[in-house]
Design an enzyme around this catalytic site. Structure first.
Site, PDB file in Angstrom:
ATOM      1  N   SER A 110       0.838  -1.194   0.000  1.00  0.00           N
ATOM      2  CA  SER A 110       0.000   0.000   0.000  1.00  0.00           C
ATOM      3  C   SER A 110       0.875   1.248   0.000  1.00  0.00           C
ATOM      4  O   SER A 110       1.808   1.377   0.787  1.00  0.00           O
ATOM      5  CB  SER A 110      -0.900   0.002   1.244  1.00  0.00           C
ATOM      6  OG  SER A 110      -1.694   1.155   1.271  1.00  0.00           O
ATOM      7  N   GLY A 111       0.569   2.189  -0.922  1.00  0.00           N
ATOM      8  CA  GLY A 111       1.341   3.414  -1.038  1.00  0.00           C
ATOM      9  C   GLY A 111       2.459   3.354  -2.045  1.00  0.00           C
ATOM     10  O   GLY A 111       3.182   4.325  -2.235  1.00  0.00           O
ATOM     11  N   THR A 115      -2.270   1.949  -7.936  1.00  0.00           N
ATOM     12  CA  THR A 115      -3.450   2.530  -8.579  1.00  0.00           C
ATOM     13  C   THR A 115      -3.047   3.538  -9.644  1.00  0.00           C
ATOM     14  O   THR A 115      -3.615   3.566 -10.743  1.00  0.00           O
ATOM     15  CB  THR A 115      -4.342   3.201  -7.518  1.00  0.00           C
ATOM     16  OG1 THR A 115      -4.722   2.217  -6.541  1.00  0.00           O
ATOM     17  CG2 THR A 115      -5.593   3.774  -8.152  1.00  0.00           C
ATOM     18  N   ASN A 160      -0.894   5.369   2.968  1.00  0.00           N
ATOM     19  CA  ASN A 160      -1.313   5.878   1.667  1.00  0.00           C
ATOM     20  C   ASN A 160      -2.618   6.641   1.844  1.00  0.00           C
ATOM     21  O   ASN A 160      -3.542   6.161   2.497  1.00  0.00           O
ATOM     22  CB  ASN A 160      -1.505   4.703   0.688  1.00  0.00           C
ATOM     23  CG  ASN A 160      -1.803   5.169  -0.720  1.00  0.00           C
ATOM     24  OD1 ASN A 160      -1.781   6.367  -1.003  1.00  0.00           O
ATOM     25  ND2 ASN A 160      -2.076   4.240  -1.604  1.00  0.00           N
ATOM     26  N   SER A 163      -5.480   4.571  -0.607  1.00  0.00           N
ATOM     27  CA  SER A 163      -5.147   3.146  -0.648  1.00  0.00           C
ATOM     28  C   SER A 163      -6.339   2.334  -1.143  1.00  0.00           C
ATOM     29  O   SER A 163      -7.464   2.489  -0.673  1.00  0.00           O
ATOM     30  CB  SER A 163      -4.738   2.665   0.743  1.00  0.00           C
ATOM     31  OG  SER A 163      -4.497   1.281   0.742  1.00  0.00           O
ATOM     32  N   SER A 164      -6.094   1.451  -2.123  1.00  0.00           N
ATOM     33  CA  SER A 164      -7.143   0.554  -2.622  1.00  0.00           C
ATOM     34  C   SER A 164      -7.371  -0.539  -1.586  1.00  0.00           C
ATOM     35  O   SER A 164      -6.454  -1.298  -1.269  1.00  0.00           O
ATOM     36  CB  SER A 164      -6.732  -0.068  -3.958  1.00  0.00           C
ATOM     37  OG  SER A 164      -6.559   0.913  -4.935  1.00  0.00           O
ATOM     38  N   GLY A 390      -0.579  -5.763  -2.301  1.00  0.00           N
ATOM     39  CA  GLY A 390       0.695  -6.452  -2.222  1.00  0.00           C
ATOM     40  C   GLY A 390       0.832  -7.226  -0.926  1.00  0.00           C
ATOM     41  O   GLY A 390      -0.071  -7.264  -0.073  1.00  0.00           O
ATOM     42  N   GLU A 392       1.532  -8.109   2.731  1.00  0.00           N
ATOM     43  CA  GLU A 392       1.358  -7.257   3.902  1.00  0.00           C
ATOM     44  C   GLU A 392       1.931  -7.940   5.138  1.00  0.00           C
ATOM     45  O   GLU A 392       1.617  -9.096   5.435  1.00  0.00           O
ATOM     46  CB  GLU A 392      -0.120  -6.925   4.133  1.00  0.00           C
ATOM     47  CG  GLU A 392      -0.707  -6.035   3.043  1.00  0.00           C
ATOM     48  CD  GLU A 392      -2.108  -5.569   3.368  1.00  0.00           C
ATOM     49  OE1 GLU A 392      -2.687  -6.078   4.355  1.00  0.00           O
ATOM     50  OE2 GLU A 392      -2.623  -4.689   2.657  1.00  0.00           O
TER      51      GLU A 392
END
Length: 1085
Positions: A110-111, A115, A160, A163-164, A390, A392
């Protein structure tokens, strides 16, 4: 002179190493240092072979402009410096030109910019594909689906701001030309637990804040909402506002995007009503109330919130209130109703909110798919873009991290398999000997998680479904029993654990050795999150809503369709989705983008090496480089290789006239590179060690410096010679002008001296004459004076005697008069002298003007003479050109392309214009010979060319055959004569056609019934005349589809008709063969 196109190779002006495969030496430290060096110079993209590494710069860079899009368009992957546009262009061209379905896998934590990377890929594809009203509408809908999904599926996290919180896979569908037709979106594992609870420093999904910030007062009142975030328990307050994010403007963007995608106004309002209902569900609070049997029953504290929710959703308030207080359990024919305590009521409320929002999100995805799906049924090419979470590793890892990491394990597995497969296919294609590559196969980890009998997910489902007391601890005990001996599983009680006394491994945790590293999972919440239960009473209450959208979200609540079967668990659903995704990805050609986050501060120009090192490890980038380098580290086509290094060999420089491969062989033999360091493929040269490539680059750099020195030497010599010739010419001009000036000055001096001498001589002569005249005058005056003196003496004597008193006054008057006369004479003399000087100046000035006019005339004469000579010469050349053209004119045939060559360069444009005018004139002369009947025939042939050229294999053979129309002498047919008397219609074409029996594939007469396939020797003419007739009568173009394969509906069955090329037994007559009940093959010549 045309501007030269500058090409920047991957190896030119390289900062660090553009392709990690060429990195020497290869280790973790050099890998990170290379990324950091490129990041510090704003080079955020790096290759690993065909894989793109993207480092998030956390700032805007000027590398995504339309000029950059055109720069990377239709270019070789390694031709320019690393860029995400290069991978996008490679994938798009492979899909368009080679008819290979593509997928782009974007991974990272994330970040890291996943996206944004997916947006850049889609924007590039939209920019380079075709244009047109329909195509632009499809592209706009595909691009505008992103803001809608981001609003409902993205949230601000500590890592992020956007973040998605779900995985997204979009299949973009293209036609045979490469123009987008539509798309299909699949979503995976929305983090619905965020709806009811967010970690500290994070926000709920964007749409909640956008709705409260950007909606009008009228809309808020309609949805029974207030702008104050603190009014809602589901919204965290410590991060409600995000720096640099305008929620109100984003809300307007989302509403506009929904309109572009195709949402109707009432649909958008229904969606916002569901969002408002979710927000208000969090404000419902419960209190305990004792019953007669001694059990506590939950009751709603404030029923105003419940009332407003029921008004929004159209649910009877009593029904929903009962659903929050009671739970009905059905088993076969029995129903048992039990009360819910306060904790169970809060669980039911949160479960309803999570399910309501999750199902709304799934409905949004399906609704977007309906709008953006391809409208045509032609065969499509597909490009998939996977933007998924991704790997984590948090301080507290729960069920969500477990299944996310499971998905990444599967992606890593397919990545290694497809990378090796791609390497092996290229070696086989290039006829290079394949060597086995040893790598870590994470299939054992995937099996640990997904095995149907003793996998972790299977045991979790089994624990959730078994009767009796089920807790997270019992699940962990079962894991310890089944997975105790697994080498990648560790827990405090497992037999293979090496941490029995380590306090970092609590009793309520287990650890899995993933490909990216060890992850410690908290077992708390695994069972509840996997169950993901929503009480049937709440489902039935939602189904009773008058709100159409909410009712459609809960189909299981319909009493007529009660299903006592337990719904699938969250883990099993995700496992099935991942299996479907993997199956889909294996059918496509993969392209990879690995995103890396440089720091946790979301700040530009900061590169945290420890953080980047962690991501490199769990992304497996070093292993990817080793796999790529296991065979040959570098490969390049012969033509660009020879073009790049040809200056290193005298035989290949400056031009090699033979095949490119022979040139490369000569080059490598000349450089004495060891044979084991390279291999020759069919179309590429393969270099085993990067040191060999760097040696070539060093030699090329040195050779370029030598060539640059040579060019500088030649240029300096030319410059000095040019300067010398210019100085020499200038010296000649200066000397000529100086000599002219010296002669002019000498002439002026001589002229001035002559004038002075002349003036002195004239003055001397004038003075001599004056002296003579004065002497004669003085002699005459002396006599007169003596006489006058005598008479005067006599008179004075008389006067003195007669006028003694007045004599003095008279003497004064005489003296005054004499003085005035003397003064007047002097003035007259001065004026005469001044007049003489003025006359002399006027004469000199007139002479100078005459000289100046003569000089100007001579200059004008020389200039005008040159112009006259030039015009005369030009006129003679043009006259000679036209006379020669008269004798060299080509024939009047329009297909004759001969034309005399131009004699002079300055007549180039005139020569081309004469050629064009002559061609147009002879074409007109040729057309004027046609009759109306011939013109009609050529018009039909032209129409047939537009309809069938390059589309129908039969077309070239029909070009030379004239269209006759009636081939059967139909006018002599008695049946037609009888019909013609009744209906006055013109015959367009008359032809005998054969029908093909669909039962046995044999031909039959046209009179038989039940057949649908026709065979004609004049198909092109028949279709063309039908098209022209339809166009002239209805003013509408007839849609003619040309396909080798199509489906035909017969009653309830569909039959596939497929045309193939084969040998015919009956000459050129097509033959049909029935394969089965679903396929009919037609063999044509």
């Amino acid at each position: 002179m045309a501007k030269m196109e500058v090409k920047t190779s991957l190896l030119d002006n390289m900062i660090g190493v553009g392709d990690m495969v060429l990195l020497e030496p290869l280790n973790e430290e050099t890998f990170i240092n290379n990324l950091k060096k490129r990041f510090d110079h704003s080079e955020i993209y790096t290759y690993i072979g065909s894989v793109v590494i993207s480092v998030n710069p956390y700032r805007s860079l000027p590398i995504y402009s339309p000029e950059k899009v055109e720069e990377y368009r239709n270019r070789n992957f390694y031709e320019l410096s690393p860029h995400i546009f290069a991978l996008s262009d490679e994938a798009y061209r492979s899909l368009r030109d080679q008819d290979k379905d593509q997928c782009i896998l974007i991974t990272g934590e994330s970040g890291a910019g996943k996206t944004e990377a997916s947006k850049l890929v889609m924007s590039y594809v939209a920019a380079v594909c075709g244009k047109g009203a329909e195509v632009n509408q499809v592209k706009e809908q595909l691009l505008q689906s992103n803001p809608v999904l981001e609003a409902f599926g993205n949230a601000k996290t500590v890592r992020n701001d956007n973040s998605s919180r779900f995985g997204k896979y979009m299949d973009i569908e293209f036609d045979f030309k490469g123009d987008p037709l539509g798309g299909v979106i699949s979503n995976y594992l929305l983090e619905k637990s965020r709806v009811v609870k967010q970690p500290r420093g994070e926000r709920n999904f964007h749409v909640f804040y956008q709705l409260l910030s950007g909606a009008s007062e009228e809309l808020l009142n309609k949805l029974k909402l207030e702008r104050d975030f603190s009014r809602y328990n589901y919204l965290s307050l410590d991060s409600a506002k995000v720096n640099g994010v305008d929620d109100a403007a984003n809300f307007r963007t989302v509403r506009n995007a929904m309109q572009i995608v195709g949402f109707m106004d009432h649909e958008a309002e229904s969606v916002l009503a569901v969002v408002a209902a979710v927000l208000k569900l969090g404000n419902i609070e419960f209190k305990p109330e004792s019953r007669v049997n001694g059990l506590d029953e939950s009751k709603i504290k404030d029923k105003n919130e419940l009332k407003e929710i029921c008004e929004l959703t159209g649910i009877d308030q009593s029904v929903l209130e009962r659903a929050f207080s009671f739970r009905t359990v059905e088993a076969k024919q029995e129903k048992v109703s039990t009360t819910l305590n306060v904790a169970q009521a809060y669980y039911a409320r949160d479960a309803l909110a999570k399910n309501l929002y999750s199902r709304l999100f799934s409905w949004l995805v399906n609704r977007i798919n309906e709008s953006i799906k391809a409208q045509t049924k032609v065969r499509k090419k597909v490009m998939g873009v996977l933007d998924i979470y991704g790997f984590e590793i948090f301080e507290d890892n729960s069920f969500e991290q477990f299944i996310i990491n499971y998905c990444n394990e599967k992606l890593q597995q397919i990545f290694i398999e497809l990378t090796l497969k791609e390497e092996q296919e290229e070696y086989i294609r290039e006829d290079i000997e394949w060597t086995h590559i040893d790598y870590f196969n994470n299939a054992i980890i995937c099996d640990l998680i997904e095995n149907n009998t003793n996998g972790i997910l299977a045991m979790l489902d089994e624990e959730c479904l078994r009767p009796g007391t089920v807790t997270d601890e019992t699940f962990l005990e079962k894991l310890n029993q089944v997975c105790a001996t697994h080498q990648h599983f560790e827990s405090r009680m497992s037999k293979c654990s090496r941490f029995l006394n380590d306090t970092s491994l609590p009793h309520s945790c287990f650890r899995i050795q993933h490909y990216a590293g060890k992850v410690l999972y908290q077992v708390e919440g695994f069972v509840d999150k996997n169950n993901d239960l929503l009480y049937r009473d709440l489902s039935q209450a939602m189904w009773k809503a008058s709100h159409t959208l909410i009712k459609s979200l809960f189909p299981e609540g319909n009493p007529a369709k009660i299903n006592l079967k337990r719904p699938p668990t969250a883990g099993s659903q995700f496992k099935a989705s991942v299996a479907t995704l993997m199956k889909n990805l294996q059918t496509k050609n993969p392209n990879y983008i690995r995103c890396i986050k440089p720091n946790d501060k979301k700040a530009a120009h900061i590169f945290n090496e420890a953080l980047v090192c962690h991501q490199i490890r769990y992304l497996g980038l070093l292993e990817n480089v080793r796999v790529r380098r296991a065979g040959y580290a570098f490969r390049q086509a012969y033509e660009p290789c020879l073009e790049r290094y040809k200056m290193l060999c005298k035989q290949t420089w400056p031009h090699w006239k033979g095949p490119a491969r022979s040139g490369v062989e000569v080059l490598f033999n000349e450089l004495e590179i060891p044979v084991e360091e390279y291999s020759f493929g069919r179309s590429k040269i393969f270099i085993r060690n990067p040191r060999t490539l760097f040696k070539l680059e060093d030699l090329r750099k040195q050779r370029l410096e030598d060539l640059a020195t040579l060019i500088q030497k030649i240029y300096r010599g030319w410059k000095c010679r040019t300067h010398f010739l210019l100085m020499k010419k200038s010296q000649v001009v200066i000397a000529a002008w100086f000599r002219r000036y010296a002669q002019q000055k000498r002439y002026q001096q001589t002229k001035s001296s002559a004038l002075v001498i002349q003036s002195y001589i004239r003055g001397w002569k004038a003075r001599k004459i004056l002296r003579e005249l004065k002497h004669q005058k003085r002699c005459k005056e002396a006599v007169t004076t003596i006489a006058a003196y005598w008479h005067g003496t006599q008179a004075r004597r008389e006067l003195r005697r007669l006028k003694e008193e007045a004599r003095n006054k008279h003497a004064i008057a005489v003296i005054w008069a004499y003085w005035l006369g003397s003064k007047a004479r002097r003035e007259l003399k001065r004026l005469k002298e001044e007049a003489r000087r003025k006359h002399a100046v006027a004469v000199i000035w007139a002479y100078w003007l005459g000289l100046k006019v003569r000089r100007e005339y001579r200059k004008f004469f020389r200039a005008n003479a040159g112009k006259k000579i030039y015009e005369f010469t030009l006129q003679r050349i043009v006259q000679k050109y036209f006379l020669e053209m008269k004798n060299k004119m080509p024939s009047l045939s329009p297909i004759d392309k001969n034309w005399p060559s131009r004699p002079y360069l300055f007549l180039d444009s005139t020569h081309k214009e004469l050629k064009r005018i002559f061609h147009l004139w002879r074409c007109k002369k040729y057309r004027d010979q046609f009759t109306d009947q011939q013109k009609l025939i050529y018009e039909e042939k032209l129409e047939a060319s537009e309809l069938f050229k390059d589309k129908k294999a039969l077309y070239p053979s029909s070009v030379g055959q004239p269209f006759q129309g009636a081939y059967l002498e139909i006018n002599k047919n008695p049946k037609y004569k009888k019909l013609k008397d009744a209906i006055e219609e013109k015959i367009i074409i008359a032809e005998v056609v054969n029908k093909i029996n669909r039962a046995n594939g044999k031909g039959s007469e046209a009179a038989s019934k039940g057949d649908f396939l026709f065979s004609s020797d004049h198909l092109i003419e028949m279709a063309t005349k039908l098209y022209r007739t339809t166009l002239s009568q209805t003013k509408q173009k007839l849609n003619i589809e040309i396909s080798d394969e199509f489906l035909v509906q017969f009653r309830q069955d569909k039959v596939c008709v497929k045309f193939i090329q084969g040998n015919q037994k009956n000459g050129s007559v097509p033959t049909c063969k029935r394969k089965n009940n679903r396929l009919l093959e037609v063999a044509v010549p």
